[in-house]
Design a protein around this motif. Structure first.
Motif, PDB file in Angstrom:
ATOM      1  N   ASN A   1      98.539  17.447 -44.535  1.00 32.92           N
ATOM      2  CA  ASN A   1      99.027  16.146 -44.085  1.00 32.92           C
ATOM      3  C   ASN A   1      97.822  15.236 -43.860  1.00 32.92           C
ATOM      4  N   ASN A   2      97.714  14.191 -44.700  1.00 29.66           N
ATOM      5  CA  ASN A   2      96.571  13.267 -44.615  1.00 29.66           C
ATOM      6  C   ASN A   2      95.243  14.011 -44.697  1.00 29.66           C
ATOM      7  N   GLY A   3      95.201  14.997 -45.578  1.00 29.08           N
ATOM      8  CA  GLY A   3      93.970  15.734 -45.804  1.00 29.08           C
ATOM      9  C   GLY A   3      93.669  16.813 -44.785  1.00 29.08           C
ATOM     10  N   LYS A   4      94.564  17.043 -43.843  1.00 26.76           N
ATOM     11  CA  LYS A   4      94.346  18.052 -42.812  1.00 26.76           C
ATOM     12  C   LYS A   4      95.437  19.113 -42.857  1.00 26.76           C
TER      13      LYS A   4
END
Length: 360
Positions: free
Chosen positions: A258-261
């Motif tokens: 999610n959003n790169g995490k």
């Protein structure tokens, strides 16, 4: 935190150790947290009239923490000890009277002495200081009344406006359910009785990695903190007991990006896996029993073993939940702050912990 004091003593207070240096100390915020717990704030609570003004004695210089212990007191000003004279030789049902006598051979019968909920003032001060630390890290801790008797808020906390918690006397963010809860507490009070319920706590913005893997599991620390609160009888987190009928295939939290995490698609784990925070919201529930003091005649025994009856006098809460909400927040804030500081200390390389914690 170490606390001291009794319900009808000169003051209650405490000492907070380990507060990072350089934290801006917002005294009005601390006082506001105490006002949320103070007696006499509505018709649903005890009428004892205490200002609960905190006096910060040490560990603060020019508006910031120095890293030294923060000592504080809150003076008792509205005791009516004579209301308890008849209880000097009586053990009240479901109170700590008998157990304190069994342990110490002496007890302060005035308002419950050390076992009084008034001692939780110190927890709210410690919790407010912890919140000031967490505020620097973007972590919020909130709690609300989610059930009184058989009246419960439907659905999960994500559909609620948690900014509305303090907009009613019962501290429930669901306005319609709040009205029902208030009416129920009023009826119970009129009957000279008491009632319990549940408080839900939510920690948002907590990073992954907090907690210890064995005996210091984060959820175990939270449970110990919550169950140390007067009248608390139960604790669960995440899906908790409500998830017992689910299957593993339904309750497992799948990992996603999610959003790169790394995140989880669901949060039945309640933000904690293996005793360590995973970066999702931590949410939990604390069950509180009906207040032990009721204005009805009850059977009991005296200190010398005679059977008798008594009817309580004095000023008492028919339901502890509205005033317990800030206490639940305070205990959760201290647990999270402790673990945040321990995690920072573990990973620092001769850095100053106070500076490190703000860059987490």
């Amino acid at each position: 935190m170490t606390t001291f004091g009794e319900s009808h003593g000169e003051a209650v207070g405490g000492v907070v150790d380990g507060m990072p240096a350089g934290v801006a100390i917002d005294e009005e915020f601390i006082q506001a947290e105490l006002r949320r717990r103070r007696p006499g704030q509505s018709a649903l609570t005890t009428s004892r009239n205490e200002a609960d003004k905190v006096e910060l004695l040490s560990g603060i210089f020019e508006g910031r923490s120095t890293g030294a212990p923060i000592g504080f007191i809150v003076r008792n000003t509205n005791q009516r000890s004579q209301d308890y004279d008849a209880l000097r030789d009586i053990f009240r049902p479901s109170h700590a009277d008998f157990t304190y006598m069994a342990k110490y051979g002496i007890r302060d019968h005035r308002g419950g002495g050390r076992a009084s909920a008034r001692i939780t003032i110190s927890r709210c001060v410690g919790g407010a200081l912890a919140k000031l630390v967490l505020r620097q890290c973007g972590i919020t801790v909130r709690a609300y009344t989610s059930q009184v008797g058989d009246i419960a808020v439907d659905g999960d906390y994500r559909r609620l406006n948690l900014d509305a918690i303090d907009e009613n006397a019962v501290r429930c963010p669901d306005a319609e359910k709040a009205k029902e809860m208030e009416a129920l507490i009023a009826r119970v009070k009129a009957d000279g009785d008491s009632i319990g319920g549940t408080i839900t706590g939510v920690v948002q913005g907590c990073p992954a990695g907090l907690g210890e893997p064995e005996f210091g599991k984060l959820h175990a620390q939270l449970a110990a903190a919550m169950l140390s609160i007067n009248a608390a009888k139960g604790f669960d987190y995440g899906a908790g007991f409500s998830g017992l009928t689910m299957r593993g295939s339904e309750q497992n939290d799948s990992f996603i990006i999610n959003n790169g995490k790394i995140a989880t698609a669901t949060n039945y784990s309640g933000g904690i896996q293996g005793g360590i925070s995973n970066g999702e919201d931590i949410y939990f529930r604390v069950a509180f029993k009906p207040t032990a003091t009721i204005l009805r005649s009850q059977a009991t025994v005296t200190v010398d073993g005679r059977t008798t009856r008594f009817k309580a006098a004095g000023r008492h809460d028919p339901c502890v939940l509205p005033r317990a909400v800030p206490i639940v927040e305070a205990m959760a804030a201290m647990v999270v702050a402790d673990n945040l500081l321990m995690q920072q200390a573990r990973h620092r390389n001769d850095k100053d912990v106070a500076k490190d914690v703000f860059s987490y």
